[in-house]
Design an enzyme around this catalytic site. Structure first.
Site, PDB file in Angstrom:
ATOM      1  N   ASP A   1      -4.497  -3.721 -48.291  1.00  0.00           N
ATOM      2  CA  ASP A   1      -3.332  -2.943 -48.734  1.00  0.00           C
ATOM      3  C   ASP A   1      -2.588  -3.731 -49.800  1.00  0.00           C
ATOM      4  O   ASP A   1      -1.898  -4.707 -49.510  1.00  0.00           O
ATOM      5  CB  ASP A   1      -2.429  -2.650 -47.537  1.00  0.00           C
ATOM      6  CG  ASP A   1      -1.289  -1.697 -47.888  1.00  0.00           C
ATOM      7  OD1 ASP A   1      -1.256  -1.206 -49.037  1.00  0.00           O
ATOM      8  OD2 ASP A   1      -0.438  -1.451 -47.013  1.00  0.00           O
TER       9      ASP A   1
ATOM     10  N   CYS B   1       1.498   9.655 -57.120  1.00  0.00           N
ATOM     11  CA  CYS B   1       2.595  10.573 -56.797  1.00  0.00           C
ATOM     12  C   CYS B   1       3.169  11.165 -58.077  1.00  0.00           C
ATOM     13  O   CYS B   1       3.664  10.433 -58.930  1.00  0.00           O
ATOM     14  CB  CYS B   1       3.699   9.854 -56.019  1.00  0.00           C
ATOM     15  SG  CYS B   1       3.233   9.413 -54.344  1.00  0.00           S
TER      16      CYS B   1
ATOM     17  N   GLU C   1     -12.304  21.491 -20.991  1.00  0.00           N
ATOM     18  CA  GLU C   1     -12.260  20.257 -20.223  1.00  0.00           C
ATOM     19  C   GLU C   1     -13.604  19.536 -20.279  1.00  0.00           C
ATOM     20  O   GLU C   1     -14.660  20.158 -20.490  1.00  0.00           O
ATOM     21  CB  GLU C   1     -11.890  20.578 -18.761  1.00  0.00           C
ATOM     22  CG  GLU C   1     -11.901  19.396 -17.793  1.00  0.00           C
ATOM     23  CD  GLU C   1     -10.884  18.316 -18.119  1.00  0.00           C
ATOM     24  OE1 GLU C   1     -10.999  17.737 -19.215  1.00  0.00           O
ATOM     25  OE2 GLU C   1     -10.010  18.039 -17.290  1.00  0.00           O
TER      26      GLU C   1
ATOM     27  N   HIS D   1      -6.454  20.333 -21.248  1.00  0.00           N
ATOM     28  CA  HIS D   1      -6.842  19.791 -19.945  1.00  0.00           C
ATOM     29  C   HIS D   1      -6.648  18.280 -19.974  1.00  0.00           C
ATOM     30  O   HIS D   1      -6.339  17.706 -21.023  1.00  0.00           O
ATOM     31  CB  HIS D   1      -8.294  20.157 -19.647  1.00  0.00           C
ATOM     32  CG  HIS D   1      -8.570  21.622 -19.750  1.00  0.00           C
ATOM     33  ND1 HIS D   1      -8.491  22.488 -18.688  1.00  0.00           N
ATOM     34  CD2 HIS D   1      -8.898  22.391 -20.828  1.00  0.00           C
ATOM     35  CE1 HIS D   1      -8.771  23.711 -19.087  1.00  0.00           C
ATOM     36  NE2 HIS D   1      -9.027  23.681 -20.393  1.00  0.00           N
TER      37      HIS D   1
END
Length: 699
Positions: free
Chosen positions: A324, A356, A562, A630
């Site tokens: 990063d 951006c 499930e 579930h």
């Protein structure tokens, strides 16, 4: 056919020398098998079939070590019966008799005529073939010796980088399906690219969380973290944990609106008593490309952090390492690329750039930076001005991904406005392709994600697992209360978001730690509310009141069913422990890896695999969604959103009557937990709730 020996029809010097012997072998198959008096006929043993002398007697060929005579097959030579001590063909099969017979054949038609009166049984009735196929004991299976059949010895090319999914794939080198340490070419180094405040850290944390949830060992190595330490204590080329992002929940988690205190492992280590750090200026001037001293230090820090990442992948059991950092210049990216290839040329390298263009998104990102470690507890107005100067310093030398990477065959992904637009080049390997698919589902739209189990079912009442029973009366009451509560919370959420829009300010006021959503300009009351259930009756019935309201969109999903218990469907855990103790113990030892026996039996890794597309869909949609699932399904989904470790997934406490609210934010998620109050027919919020392990080890 593989166990048969083929006769070569090509001429060779050994043909004449072996004619008599071959004929003896051929003739032997035609003679009746008559045991001597008092001596039982015995089939050839594996030892006798493997005799070295016997192999040499048949044309000096290196034949397979297993022989069998098959009826009606031509050009097949059975082993010489002379060398098989356990086979008795009676007096007629004496070696002298066989030799005389062959000499008669060699004498031509006259000799053959004298021998023609000998009765010859049909080849398909060969007693030798019958004795082999009917009475010989089965030979032990000898697995092949692992070797290199290619032209290169030893193998130097990397192994295939095909899909590896824990629980769904396995191999000799990776029985659990994870990327094997040997398969270095399947591992991946991700190099982030982009200017500050473009959401790189947000992307890396979500990406790490997703890959770790998929059971790929993934870690973030943040250059900024190391830089903040190095400018105080100059690097001494020692390994430290300062650059490694400790696995924390997808950025930050707010519980009931308040941030969870940092754990001891997330806090910075205290300074040594004898250290006298001299802080270096970390203002915008530090990031000026013309500042040679700072540039040199930044390069050293980046390489040192990259070395930690490579150690993790090459010898630390890692599958994916994420660096990063801004890496905003071609020179920096090429330097990192070359350094990786010098350490391990087979490692995959993927550049991911975040761009951006949306001013609202950029504002939200800058607000996050002002509350980050570089500007924490500082004047927000001055901090904003300094941060903008830092961005300008990077922009002066910034070169986005594109032509250079394509000319040099460097794979990359470019994201614009956090998933609004995604372009990629030269993706190779299943990890890179899967990452591109996941990143394409990103959005920062304000919304709520609700997770709960179905109401009590008839099988729940008696403790049975699996099945497809209906709800009890208590379960019906839960479904009605759930509908009323969610409808009320939906209205409250809309009012809260409208108030945030009215009160937001930029630069933020002191103490303001809540960045706005970039999409708040959209009409919030246009949002739909999706209710997703499984295909099982108890889940569908819990959504019956939502189904009756046109303001909700209800859909049934098979992937939300499930976990299938195989042959144990309909049993209780007590019955399994009593009647299938071995299986019960295996499950207790490792619930995550365990798979129920029988047709359709599953384990938690299989549930994770089939919910992969469900998670991507939840990330993609901009509407509210509630999942009525579930126990195993809710555990797996909560593990993803709460960034739980693999050791916690299968043991997460997930009782009936719990309702969880997850609200994605630009900095992470906001989390609330509610418990069903059956007496009040309502839900009570649980302050400071944290996911815990279940006390019932059987569940």
């Amino acid at each position: 056919m593989s166990n048969q020996r083929l006769v070569s029809h090509s001429a060779s010097p050994t043909t004449a020398a072996t004619t008599s012997e071959s004929r003896i072998a051929t003739l032997s198959t035609r003679l009746p098998s008559v045991p001597k008096e008092g001596t039982p006929a015995m089939p050839p043993s594996p030892t006798s079939l493997h005799d070295d002398n016997h192999a040499n007697n048949i044309g000096n060929h290196t034949a397979p070590t297993s022989y069998q005579s098959t009826p009606n097959q031509t050009s097949l030579v059975p082993p010489s019966l002379i060398n098989l001590p356990h086979v008795s063909l009676g007096p007629a099969a004496h070696s002298s008799f066989l030799a005389n017979a062959l000499r008669a054949l060699d004498d031509g038609p006259a000799g053959a005529a004298a021998f023609r009166e000998f009765p010859v049984p049909p080849s398909n009735d060969s007693p030798y073939a019958k004795s082999i196929s009917s009475t010989a004991p089965a030979s032990p299976r000898i697995p092949p010796i692992r070797q290199n059949s290619g032209s290169q010895t030893p193998r130097v090319r990397p192994h295939a980088t095909t899909l590896s999914i824990p629980g769904m794939t396995r191999s000799l080198v990776s029985p659990d399906g994870r990327i094997a340490d040997r398969d270095v070419a399947a591992k991946l180094v991700i190099l982030m690219v982009g200017l500050p405040a473009r959401g790189k850290s947000y992307i890396t944390k979500k990406l790490r969380r997703y890959l770790a949830w998929q059971q790929h060992n993934t870690r973030i190595f943040n250059v900024g973290n190391r830089r903040r330490v190095a400018v105080v204590n100059p690097p001494k080329h020692e390994r430290s944990q300062s650059s490694v992002d400790v696995p924390v929940p997808g950025a930050t988690i707010l519980v009931n609106g308040a941030q969870i205190p940092d754990s001891p492992c997330q806090k910075s280590p205290p300074d040594q008593p004898d250290s006298t750090p001299i802080p270096m200026d970390q203002s915008a001037k530090f990031f000026d490309p013309n500042n040679e001293q700072a540039a040199k230090l930044r390069d050293e820090i980046a390489i040192d952090t990259l070395n930690e990442l490579l150690d993790y992948l090459i010898s630390g059991g890692g599958s994916v390492g994420i660096l990063d950092a801004t890496n905003s210049t071609i020179q920096r990216r090429q330097k990192l690329f070359d350094h990786i290839k010098a350490r391990e040329p087979k490692l995959g390298i993927l550049f991911i750039e975040s761009v951006c263009k949306n001013p609202n998104l950029l504002e939200a990102n800058m607000r996050l930076k002002l509350s980050g470690p570089d500007y924490k507890d500082k004047d927000p107005v001055k901090s904003l001005a300094d941060f903008k100067e830092r961005v300008k310093a990077y922009e002066s030398a910034y070169v986005p991904l594109g032509d250079y990477e394509e000319e040099h065959e460097m794979q990359y992904i470019k994201m614009t406005d956090v998933g609004k637009k995604l372009t990629h080049f030269g993706l190779g390997g299943f990890l890179s392709s899967g990452i591109a698919h996941y990143l394409s589902s990103f959005n920062l739209s304000p919304r709520q994600i609700w997770i709960t189990r179905h109401g009590q079912s008839l099988d729940n009442e008696v403790g049975k697992i699996g099945g497809n029973s209906a709800l009890t009366d208590r379960g019906d009451a839960y479904s009605l209360c759930l509908y009323k509560f969610i409808t009320q919370k939906r209205k409250e959420w809309l009012v809260e978001q409208q108030n945030k829009i009215a009160q937001s300010s930029f630069p933020p006021l002191p103490g303001d730690r809540s960045p706005p959503y970039p999409d708040l300009s959209r009409e919030l009351d246009e949002k739909n509310f999706c209710v997703w259930t499984s295909m099982l009756t108890r889940s569908i019935q819990t959504a019956q009141h939502f189904e009756a309201d046109e303001d909700y969109d209800v859909k049934n999903w098979e992937m939300l069913n499930e976990l299938n218990s195989g042959t144990f469907e309909g049993l209780t855990y007590e019955q399994i422990a009593r009647d299938h103790e071995d299986e019960y113990t295996k499950r207790q030892m490792d619930k995550l890896q365990y798979v129920y026996p029988g047709v359709g039996g599953e384990g938690y890794l299989q549930v994770i695999s089939r919910l992969r597309d469900m998670v991507r869909e939840i990330e993609r949609i901009k509407d509210h969604v509630m999942i009525i699932g579930h126990r195993s399904v809710c555990r797996v989904l909560m593990a993803y959103f709460m960034d739980l470790t693999r050791d916690d997934i299968a043991d997460l406490d997930m009782p009936l009557g719990m309702l969880y609210a997850i609200e994605p934010k630009p900095y992470g998620i906001e989390f609330h937990a509610y418990k069903y109050n059956e007496g009040k027919a309502w839900f009570d919020e649980l302050p400071n709730y944290k996911p815990t392990r279940t006390v019932d080890r059987s569940a």
